[in-house]
Design an enzyme around this catalytic site. Structure first.
Site, short mmCIF file in Angstrom:
data_model
loop_
_atom_site.label_atom_id
_atom_site.label_comp_id
_atom_site.label_asym_id
_atom_site.label_seq_id
_atom_site.Cartn_x
_atom_site.Cartn_y
_atom_site.Cartn_z
N GLN A 39 138.26 34.30 -26.04
CA GLN A 39 138.13 34.30 -27.49
C GLN A 39 139.41 33.80 -28.14
OE1 GLN A 39 136.06 37.56 -29.11
NE2 GLN A 39 136.23 36.79 -31.17
N PHE A 40 139.52 32.48 -28.28
CA PHE A 40 140.71 31.88 -28.86
C PHE A 40 140.91 32.32 -30.31
CE2 PHE A 40 137.64 28.91 -30.48
CZ PHE A 40 138.19 28.43 -31.66
N THR A 41 139.85 32.76 -30.97
CA THR A 41 139.98 33.16 -32.38
C THR A 41 140.88 34.37 -32.57
OG1 THR A 41 137.94 34.47 -32.29
CG2 THR A 41 137.74 32.16 -33.01
#
Length: 156
Positions: free
Chosen positions: A81-83
């Site tokens: 989850q790069f967010t």
């Protein structure tokens, strides 16, 4: 490196409507990799995720968190989850400048998964970079942010 760690009764992830990872009692780990992360941060985070005491000792009369996911032989669902490195302080659109590039993040994410698999616990994952639907039955609810920055010196 940032990990949202959630104690779950059940969790699963779907890609294009198909279940690609599914666990019972254990931990759902949402994983973000920073531009500065290295193997050092991965090793620290693996140890922390496996050893943090988030589960009650069902044999005792208190409801204190005495057991780790290893202690209960729990399961792990790991989702990239790069967010987690989205910066919303300026403007109206998040900046992802602190998130590692997909190539670097994928390598470090896979190293994280591989090292967790050494625990002999059931480890499931989503698909790196895919649009995913994650279903989480959060137990408690218990949700914590684990963070390890490459510039910090932490011995624990």
């Amino acid at each position: 490196m940032r990990v949202i760690i959630q104690r779950v009764n059940f969790s699963q992830v779907k890609v294009n409507g198909k279940i690609v990872g599914k666990i019972g009692k254990g931990l759902n780990l949402l994983v973000g990799i920073a531009t500065t992360d290295t193997e050092v941060e991965i090793d620290w985070m693996v140890r922390k995720c496996l050893e943090i005491r988030l589960f009650p000792d069902l044999g005792s009369n208190n409801n204190r968190w005495e057991k780790s996911v290893k202690d209960i032989n729990g399961e792990l669902l790991i989702i990239s989850q790069f967010t987690l490195y989205g910066d919303c302080r300026k403007g109206r659109r998040p900046s992802f400048d602190n998130a590692a590039s997909p190539e670097v993040a994928k390598q470090l994410y896979q190293l994280f998964v591989d090292r967790l698999k050494l625990s002999c616990l059931k480890v499931e994952t989503g698909i790196f970079g895919a649009m995913m639907e994650v279903e989480i039955d959060n137990d408690g609810p218990v949700t914590l942010l684990l963070e390890r920055e490459a510039t910090s010196i932490i011995n624990n």
